[in-house]
Write an enzyme that holds these catalytic residues in place. Sequence first.
Site, PDB file in Angstrom:
ATOM      1  N   CYS A   1      -5.176 -24.795  -0.716  1.00 30.65           N
ATOM      2  CA  CYS A   1      -6.553 -25.155  -1.075  1.00 30.65           C
ATOM      3  C   CYS A   1      -7.276 -23.915  -1.602  1.00 30.65           C
ATOM      4  O   CYS A   1      -7.361 -22.901  -0.906  1.00 30.65           O
ATOM      5  CB  CYS A   1      -7.297 -25.713   0.130  1.00 30.65           C
TER       6      CYS A   1
ATOM      7  N   ASN B   1      -0.931 -28.525   3.399  1.00 33.40           N
ATOM      8  CA  ASN B   1      -1.820 -27.955   2.388  1.00 33.40           C
ATOM      9  C   ASN B   1      -1.899 -26.464   2.653  1.00 33.40           C
ATOM     10  O   ASN B   1      -2.656 -26.009   3.508  1.00 33.40           O
ATOM     11  CB  ASN B   1      -3.192 -28.620   2.455  1.00 33.40           C
TER      12      ASN B   1
ATOM     13  N   GLY C   1      -3.409 -38.038  -9.057  1.00 33.76           N
ATOM     14  CA  GLY C   1      -4.585 -37.472  -8.413  1.00 33.76           C
ATOM     15  C   GLY C   1      -5.880 -37.879  -9.082  1.00 33.76           C
ATOM     16  O   GLY C   1      -6.408 -38.968  -8.860  1.00 33.76           O
TER      17      GLY C   1
ATOM     18  N   ASN D   1      -1.272 -27.774  -6.704  1.00 38.64           N
ATOM     19  CA  ASN D   1      -2.661 -28.002  -6.344  1.00 38.64           C
ATOM     20  C   ASN D   1      -3.515 -27.527  -7.536  1.00 38.64           C
ATOM     21  O   ASN D   1      -2.984 -27.181  -8.586  1.00 38.64           O
ATOM     22  CB  ASN D   1      -2.994 -27.244  -5.046  1.00 38.64           C
ATOM     23  N   THR D   2      -4.813 -27.479  -7.381  1.00 34.98           N
ATOM     24  CA  THR D   2      -5.682 -27.209  -8.528  1.00 34.98           C
ATOM     25  C   THR D   2      -5.670 -25.735  -8.946  1.00 34.98           C
ATOM     26  O   THR D   2      -5.342 -24.845  -8.155  1.00 34.98           O
ATOM     27  CB  THR D   2      -7.125 -27.593  -8.173  1.00 34.98           C
TER      28      THR D   2
END
Length: 327
Positions: free
Chosen positions: A149, A146, A283, A210-211
């Site tokens: 984040c 990751n 997700g 990722n977001t």
Amino acid sequence: MPQLASFDLSSRFSTLATTTAKLEVQLGRLRLRNPILVASGTFGYAREMAAFVDFAKIGGIIPKTITPVGRIGNPPPRTVETASGMLNSIGLDNDGLDTFITKHIPYLTSLAAPAFANIAGRTIEEYAEMARRLDEFPQLAGLELNISCPNVTGGVDFGTNPESAEKVVRSVREACSLPVVAKLTPNVTDITAVAKAAAAGGADAVSLVNTFQGMAINWRKRKPVLGNVLGGLSGPAIKPLALRCVYQVAKAVDIPIIGIGGISTIDDVMEFLVAGASAVQIGTANFYNPGVSARLVDELAAILAAEDCSDIHEIIGSIHRPPATGC
Ligand code: SIN
């Protein structure tokens, strides 16, 4: 760098689908029985989902990110539903590496699906040290890094800079012989530059995205809704954005891509595969339909049969690219 072993988990975990189409996919050194995985942060450490999900069906499990020591995460509220998706700012709440090793690895690696570890550190050395310790568990399918984040300060967004992305991937590759997947952030000007850097650092695959950083405001109170003010948006709203990233990265790198972003239906899965993803992660949909990933494996088998495909590779990257135009 350690010797490169190949991790063929496709026969240890073979697909129980009623189909003749081959669903096996290769993610660098890692071979999986099918391309439907569940995304970190949406599946706990799998125990939480055991009552709802047939683990024997899905391609792989990516549990919540772990850090060298436990974190309590960000102040609440940590999630909010928006008109088109979910914002979260969990802040990497987790019990830390020691507990992951003693409590979660024994459970995760006893399941009928390949299980990864997803790791984050504040420094490159922390990533490497975690990788070194997890190298003692070859039962793991691999490490997802990751580096993306959006909800913590102090170093874990290595993925916003190609140079630091390459360095962190390389340090993990040198510390560990497990397959390495770098999870990329979309919150950059050019995601292809970071994907190329991850590939140069030795990643077996990249997962994206990722977001997307966003926020929600309670205008009546004149206050942000999330305790940490900003959060990461996921769910249906980001699907076209994630698809664009996968399409662009597929043209830029030779390593496999795991597509993530608002995937909840079989058409979503097919779109990501056609755009160039070799696998996908489910997700946000896990939150409202925990059984969706296992169902998508069945639907994938059925749709390939309906399309007269004998092998999923006939679909991966099969998009017709229009000729370049414009000035
Ligand atoms: C979080 O824990 O804040 C979310 C994790 C992530 O987006 O990587």
